[in-house]
Design a protein around this motif. Structure first.
Motif, PDB file in Angstrom:
ATOM      1  N   SER A 230       0.813  -1.212   0.000  1.00  0.00           N
ATOM      2  CA  SER A 230       0.000   0.000   0.000  1.00  0.00           C
ATOM      3  C   SER A 230       0.846   1.262   0.000  1.00  0.00           C
ATOM      4  CB  SER A 230      -0.921   0.009   1.231  1.00  0.00           C
ATOM      5  OG  SER A 230      -0.153  -0.125   2.424  1.00  0.00           O
ATOM      6  N   SER A 231       2.129   1.140   0.291  1.00  0.00           N
ATOM      7  CA  SER A 231       3.013   2.304   0.319  1.00  0.00           C
ATOM      8  C   SER A 231       3.787   2.383  -0.988  1.00  0.00           C
ATOM      9  CB  SER A 231       3.963   2.216   1.506  1.00  0.00           C
ATOM     10  OG  SER A 231       4.779   1.063   1.383  1.00  0.00           O
ATOM     11  N   GLY A 232       4.520   3.447  -1.141  1.00  0.00           N
ATOM     12  CA  GLY A 232       5.343   3.624  -2.331  1.00  0.00           C
ATOM     13  C   GLY A 232       4.824   4.739  -3.217  1.00  0.00           C
ATOM     14  N   SER A 233       5.735   5.445  -3.834  1.00  0.00           N
ATOM     15  CA  SER A 233       5.379   6.557  -4.717  1.00  0.00           C
ATOM     16  C   SER A 233       5.190   6.047  -6.137  1.00  0.00           C
ATOM     17  CB  SER A 233       6.469   7.631  -4.679  1.00  0.00           C
ATOM     18  OG  SER A 233       7.726   7.069  -5.035  1.00  0.00           O
ATOM     19  N   ARG A 234       4.139   6.551  -6.790  1.00  0.00           N
ATOM     20  CA  ARG A 234       3.833   6.149  -8.154  1.00  0.00           C
ATOM     21  C   ARG A 234       4.818   6.780  -9.133  1.00  0.00           C
ATOM     22  NH1 ARG A 234       1.372   2.937  -5.678  1.00  0.00           N
ATOM     23  NH2 ARG A 234      -0.819   2.339  -5.902  1.00  0.00           N
ATOM     24  N   ALA A 235       5.078   6.072 -10.208  1.00  0.00           N
ATOM     25  CA  ALA A 235       5.949   6.546 -11.279  1.00  0.00           C
ATOM     26  C   ALA A 235       5.447   5.963 -12.588  1.00  0.00           C
ATOM     27  CB  ALA A 235       7.402   6.160 -11.023  1.00  0.00           C
ATOM     28  N   VAL A 236       5.929   6.520 -13.688  1.00  0.00           N
ATOM     29  CA  VAL A 236       5.587   6.032 -15.024  1.00  0.00           C
ATOM     30  C   VAL A 236       6.863   5.511 -15.678  1.00  0.00           C
ATOM     31  CG1 VAL A 236       4.845   6.695 -17.342  1.00  0.00           C
ATOM     32  CG2 VAL A 236       3.577   7.494 -15.352  1.00  0.00           C
ATOM     33  N   GLU A 237       6.767   4.323 -16.213  1.00  0.00           N
ATOM     34  CA  GLU A 237       7.900   3.718 -16.899  1.00  0.00           C
ATOM     35  C   GLU A 237       7.619   3.737 -18.402  1.00  0.00           C
ATOM     36  OE1 GLU A 237       9.592  -0.747 -17.210  1.00  0.00           O
ATOM     37  OE2 GLU A 237       9.670   0.142 -15.194  1.00  0.00           O
ATOM     38  N   MET A 238       8.590   4.277 -19.154  1.00  0.00           N
ATOM     39  CA  MET A 238       8.446   4.385 -20.604  1.00  0.00           C
ATOM     40  C   MET A 238       9.668   3.782 -21.276  1.00  0.00           C
ATOM     41  SD  MET A 238       6.988   8.312 -20.858  1.00  0.00           S
ATOM     42  CE  MET A 238       7.305   8.344 -22.609  1.00  0.00           C
ATOM     43  N   GLN A 239       9.481   3.368 -22.527  1.00  0.00           N
ATOM     44  CA  GLN A 239      10.553   2.820 -23.343  1.00  0.00           C
ATOM     45  C   GLN A 239      10.834   3.805 -24.476  1.00  0.00           C
ATOM     46  OE1 GLN A 239      12.104  -0.035 -22.541  1.00  0.00           O
ATOM     47  NE2 GLN A 239      10.720  -0.499 -20.840  1.00  0.00           N
ATOM     48  N   VAL A 240      12.080   4.311 -24.523  1.00  0.00           N
ATOM     49  CA  VAL A 240      12.470   5.315 -25.517  1.00  0.00           C
ATOM     50  C   VAL A 240      13.355   4.651 -26.564  1.00  0.00           C
ATOM     51  CG1 VAL A 240      13.658   7.508 -25.871  1.00  0.00           C
ATOM     52  CG2 VAL A 240      12.304   7.132 -23.807  1.00  0.00           C
ATOM     53  N   PRO A 241      13.088   4.868 -27.857  1.00  0.00           N
ATOM     54  CA  PRO A 241      13.929   4.267 -28.900  1.00  0.00           C
ATOM     55  C   PRO A 241      15.335   4.836 -28.881  1.00  0.00           C
ATOM     56  CG  PRO A 241      12.333   5.782 -29.864  1.00  0.00           C
ATOM     57  CD  PRO A 241      11.962   5.633 -28.426  1.00  0.00           C
ATOM     58  N   PRO A 242      16.297   4.106 -29.460  1.00  0.00           N
ATOM     59  CA  PRO A 242      17.706   4.557 -29.401  1.00  0.00           C
ATOM     60  C   PRO A 242      17.940   5.907 -30.056  1.00  0.00           C
ATOM     61  CG  PRO A 242      17.554   2.257 -30.072  1.00  0.00           C
ATOM     62  CD  PRO A 242      16.166   2.781 -30.086  1.00  0.00           C
ATOM     63  N   GLN A 243      17.204   6.249 -31.118  1.00  0.00           N
ATOM     64  CA  GLN A 243      17.460   7.514 -31.803  1.00  0.00           C
ATOM     65  C   GLN A 243      17.060   8.730 -30.973  1.00  0.00           C
ATOM     66  OE1 GLN A 243      15.453   5.142 -32.852  1.00  0.00           O
ATOM     67  NE2 GLN A 243      13.431   5.934 -33.491  1.00  0.00           N
ATOM     68  N   ASP A 244      16.253   8.517 -29.933  1.00  0.00           N
ATOM     69  CA  ASP A 244      15.822   9.633 -29.093  1.00  0.00           C
ATOM     70  C   ASP A 244      16.465   9.643 -27.719  1.00  0.00           C
ATOM     71  OD1 ASP A 244      14.124  10.529 -31.104  1.00  0.00           O
ATOM     72  OD2 ASP A 244      12.442   9.307 -30.397  1.00  0.00           O
ATOM     73  N   ILE A 245      17.164   8.580 -27.335  1.00  0.00           N
ATOM     74  CA  ILE A 245      17.667   8.492 -25.962  1.00  0.00           C
ATOM     75  C   ILE A 245      18.713   9.559 -25.660  1.00  0.00           C
ATOM     76  CG2 ILE A 245      19.502   6.836 -26.502  1.00  0.00           C
ATOM     77  CD1 ILE A 245      17.268   6.989 -23.340  1.00  0.00           C
ATOM     78  N   ALA A 246      19.438  10.026 -26.686  1.00  0.00           N
ATOM     79  CA  ALA A 246      20.451  11.058 -26.449  1.00  0.00           C
ATOM     80  C   ALA A 246      19.825  12.381 -26.039  1.00  0.00           C
ATOM     81  CB  ALA A 246      21.310  11.247 -27.696  1.00  0.00           C
ATOM     82  N   LEU A 247      18.541  12.591 -26.347  1.00  0.00           N
ATOM     83  CA  LEU A 247      17.861  13.838 -26.006  1.00  0.00           C
ATOM     84  C   LEU A 247      17.228  13.800 -24.628  1.00  0.00           C
ATOM     85  CD1 LEU A 247      16.063  14.314 -29.445  1.00  0.00           C
ATOM     86  CD2 LEU A 247      18.238  15.316 -28.718  1.00  0.00           C
ATOM     87  N   VAL A 248      17.239  12.619 -23.990  1.00  0.00           N
ATOM     88  CA  VAL A 248      16.581  12.454 -22.692  1.00  0.00           C
ATOM     89  C   VAL A 248      17.629  12.537 -21.597  1.00  0.00           C
ATOM     90  CG1 VAL A 248      15.124  10.970 -21.291  1.00  0.00           C
ATOM     91  CG2 VAL A 248      14.826  11.018 -23.766  1.00  0.00           C
ATOM     92  N   HIS A 249      17.345  13.283 -20.572  1.00  0.00           N
ATOM     93  CA  HIS A 249      18.255  13.419 -19.437  1.00  0.00           C
ATOM     94  C   HIS A 249      17.429  13.561 -18.166  1.00  0.00           C
ATOM     95  CE1 HIS A 249      17.311  17.729 -19.268  1.00  0.00           C
ATOM     96  NE2 HIS A 249      17.381  17.699 -20.588  1.00  0.00           N
ATOM     97  N   VAL A 250      18.085  13.357 -17.056  1.00  0.00           N
ATOM     98  CA  VAL A 250      17.420  13.486 -15.760  1.00  0.00           C
ATOM     99  C   VAL A 250      17.006  14.946 -15.550  1.00  0.00           C
ATOM    100  CG1 VAL A 250      17.711  13.275 -13.266  1.00  0.00           C
ATOM    101  CG2 VAL A 250      18.673  11.541 -14.790  1.00  0.00           C
ATOM    102  N   GLY A 251      15.777  15.145 -15.148  1.00  0.00           N
ATOM    103  CA  GLY A 251      15.239  16.487 -14.949  1.00  0.00           C
ATOM    104  C   GLY A 251      14.419  17.000 -16.110  1.00  0.00           C
ATOM    105  N   LEU A 252      14.373  16.259 -17.221  1.00  0.00           N
ATOM    106  CA  LEU A 252      13.590  16.681 -18.377  1.00  0.00           C
ATOM    107  C   LEU A 252      12.099  16.686 -18.023  1.00  0.00           C
ATOM    108  CD1 LEU A 252      13.672  17.376 -21.426  1.00  0.00           C
ATOM    109  CD2 LEU A 252      13.363  14.932 -21.873  1.00  0.00           C
TER     110      LEU A 252
END
Length: 433
Positions: A310-332
């Protein structure tokens, strides 16, 4: 070619008699159409300069960020038979509550008094170990006392040998004097100065002195032999005590090994008994029971119950293709729309989106999954619905750089990737390696 006349028929016809022609004919129609084309072109040109937010859109699912708050599978630690269910699907449990009890199926552990018997056997082995240790200590004390007594006895015999040696020395001196006196008595008896009676007395005294000298010498020999005998006797006794003590210590070591083996066996049996009670790993909800029947035999590591904490913080998990992963960073920053919640996401104009929830990227996997995509996690930056269930589908929009609309159309027409964008700030600054 067509032979068309330049005369206009409409000017030769009275429009009062042609109602349909009167209704469909307008004055200045061409001018009105030109105005519409002009305003439409102006609107399109102006729209090309509107701001557009470059973005990456992907589908994902709702999950829990903390590993210990994700759905927990309660598996059978030991093989057994389902004897009693304590919960049902949908029940709320607390950490440590008993979910199911497994009966024993192995012959080695079916004795209900096995714990008591092992405890009794362990106590007996512990008593045997204590007895062997006490025996070894007693033999050690005997050895110390024997060495002390042997030292005293040998010392006393040595002193007696010294006394006998002194006596033997004195008797040898007396024998020497007696021999000289006997020699003089022989001389005086031959010349007639001494009578035969006096010579016989001197002879008797000489023999007595000689006998005493021999006895004194024999006493010294016996004393020395007695010293050696006592030493060897005490050494033999000490060797026997040492041997008995070593045997007692060996027995104690064997008993100690048995005690440790039984303690390990008893501890393992207690753990096995405890493992027959499957407990809830966390506070939560019993979402699924895999083996509902009673009397069914389960194997080790076989899943029985699923508990959703019943505890725990919710999050969303996504799958990003390799051609876009370079544009993703922590804090986006990102926007998320959830299945079942009315929403109208506008990826290019996030400010106009409705029914979406703001979030940000908190984790980016450095390695791809089996399908070649990279996993990222989003957490809320504003409250999400409390009714969100794990596994709910999501539509996520990762917000990148703001560019003019004409630039975005030109980029997509040429197949170029979105611009690399990194907001200013030390928290999200990247360094070149």
């Amino acid at each position: 070619m067509l032979n068309l006349s330049d005369e206009r028929v409409v000017e030769q016809v009275d429009p009062r008699f042609l109602v349909t022609l009167e209704k469909t004919t307008t004055k200045g129609g061409m001018l009105s159409a030109q105005r519409w084309v002009f305003f439409t072109a102006a609107f399109v040109v102006a729209a090309l300069f509107l701001p557009w937010t470059q973005n990456i859109t992907e589908y994902g699912v709702v999950t829990v960020r903390e590993p210990n708050s994700r759905p927990q599978l309660v598996t059978a630690v030991v093989s057994g038979r389902i004897a009693e269910w304590r919960v049902r699907e949908g029940d709320t449990v607390r950490k440590g509550d008993t979910l199911v009890y497994l009966g024993e199926v192995k012959e080695d552990f079916m004795d209900p008094q096995l714990l008591v018997r092992l405890r009794s056997e362990l106590d007996a082995k512990q008593n045997a170990y204590s007895s062997h240790v006490a025996k070894a200590e007693a033999l050690q004390d005997q050895w110390v006392a024997l060495r002390r007594a042997g030292g005293f006895d040998v010392r006393a015999t040595t002193l007696k040998a010294i006394s006998d040696s002194a006596e033997a020395s004195a008797q040898r001196i007396s024998l020497t004097l007696a021999e000289r006196q006997m020699a003089r008595a022989d001389t005086l008896a031959r010349i007639g100065v001494k009578s035969l009676y006096e010579w016989e007395q001197r002879q008797d005294k000489f023999q007595e002195t000689k006998s005493k000298s021999i006895n004194a010498t024999n006493n010294v020999g016996r004393a020395k032999a007695d010293i050696e005998w006592k030493r060897s006797s005490y050494l033999e006794k000490e060797a026997k005590l040492v041997s008995d003590r070593a045997a007692a210590l060996a027995d104690a070591a064997t008993a100690q090994g048995e005690v440790q083996r039984l303690e390990s066996k008893l501890s393992s049996l207690r753990i096995r008994v405890d493992n027959r009670y499957l407990l809830a790993p966390a506070d939560g909800l019993v979402s699924r029971i895999f083996v509902p029947g009673l009397g069914q035999t389960v194997k080790e590591a076989e899943p029985l119950v699923e508990v959703v904490p019943s505890s725990g913080s919710r999050a969303v998990e996504m799958q990003v293709p390799p051609q876009d992963i370079a544009l993703v960073h922590v804090g986006l920053t990102a926007q998320v729309a959830f299945d079942g919640w009315p929403s109208l996401p506008l990826p290019g104009w996030p400010a106009g989106s409705t029914g979406v929830f703001a979030s940000k990227v908190v984790a980016v996997s450095p390695t791809p999954a089996a399908d070649g995509k990279f996993r990222i996690q989003l957490v809320p930056t504003e409250p999400w619905p409390d009714e969100l269930a794990l596994g709910t589908g999501t539509y996520g929009v990762l917000l990148l750089k703001n560019v003019p609309l004409w630039y975005e159309i030109w980029r997509q027409f040429n197949g170029f990737p979105p611009d690399y964008y990194l907001p200013a700030g030390p928290a999200t600054k990247r360094t070149k390696s």
